[in-house]
Design an enzyme around this catalytic site. Sequence first.
Site: not given
Length: 482
Positions: A17, A454, A131-132, A185, A192-193, A13, A290, A105, A77, A188-189
């Site tokens: 949460g 190769h 997300s959000g 997800k 976002e980056y 919580l 970053r 995550n 958590v 998605h992140n």
Amino acid sequence: MNAAAANIGVVGLAVMGSNLARNLASREGNTVAVYNRSRTKTDELVQAHPEAGFVPAFSYEEFAASLSKPRTAIIMVKAGGPTDAVIDELVKVFEPGDIIVDGGNAYFPDTIRREKAVRDTGINFVGAGISGGEEGALLGPSIMPGGSDESWTTLGPILKSIAAVAEGEPCVTHIGHNGAGHFVKMVHNGIEYADMQLIAEAYDLIRRGTGKTPAEIADIFAEWNKGELESYLIEITAEVLRQIDAETGKPLVDVILDQAGAKGTGAWTVQTALSLGVPVSGIAEATFARSLSSHPEQRAVASILPGPGTDFAVDDADAFIEDVRQALFASKIIAYSQGFDEIRAGAAEYDWTIDLGAVSKIWRGGCIIRAQFLNRIADAYAEQPELPVLATSPYFADALTRGQAAWRRVVIAATQAGIPSPAFSSSLAYYDGIRADRLPAALVQGQRDFFGAHTYKRIDKEGTFHTLWSGDRTEIEAEDTH
């Protein structure tokens, strides 16, 4: 102990949460049990929101007893050890057919591992990307659940009740089995980056090239948000650029330390793409940007390195700003295209059935990368479900055709001025690479064959070949090692 009065429970919580629990409780038909390792947080939440009708629990046994069957609990958590610890406790008090949802995550291989272990007990385990941020958790997030078909039967209506709604549709869909939800997800992140880095580069170029203030650039972004670039990130960029620091009276953006943090999902996206053999260069460069920003000791030493030696100023500010807008849109298309390519490759690798059009639709609301053109992505996959490269669908191909001249001018200007634009330039390089008739990879194959035998294939006949480089350099047909 509580009677089995709740149809859904939340463990953990902290802010996310608590907000998710409040969202659940606000929807008709939901009664929410809440548990936190620290009793104080449970008491504070229940006392602060009597209207929610929470059913508090102060042990895992009491929490399980308060839930109607099949018991359904969402864990909110910290990822890693804390998540495993909560799962272990819930498995002790849950029964076959019950559902444990990890809404954190988590790294998707951990979700695959957890789902397998929990499945052996007869309990359903669902990894759900949410997300959000804090606001989304409270008002309506975009939700990306994995897990079994059985778990979706129970969980689907509950998640639909709390998800964001875009054009009348809830922003949640059953992504696929085991780790599929957390995989999507993660990507998605990663997108976002890239999106954030591209916007930052656009701001930097406009500011350096035109001398406009952050407030003036905020007006530009606000105007852009009325057109094809309309998105949550463009919207909040204008808000950030307008903010004045109360202490100094300066634009807040000028007093924020230029070192960007990261939680790891961008790196996971890039690492996974490398293992899948999928180029996500825009996402990678955004992640590395970053990293670079967070090494002030290296940047301080590197300040002795020479640059172009001339000030950067554009002759026609309005024309340059429009070029940057087009370059931003083109690069943004590449970021999303690369991300969806990775989802498609991940689905093939892990035997998931993922509806890419449905993914784009649930990103239209609630999530950080929500944007106007996600409808166009849905349209593209509706017309061609097996589309190999999203950027080649008619709408996006046309946009790239219209924007490429401006895109090139911006990258050239940035390069000549010595302004770092890694996401802009790498996105353009990818665009040129994917449309090239022939790549210098032929030489790379020749080099690999020279030093490591190769082998290589030829354009004019079937088979696999090796040149005897240390011998008489004749070519022999070799066993196919690919």
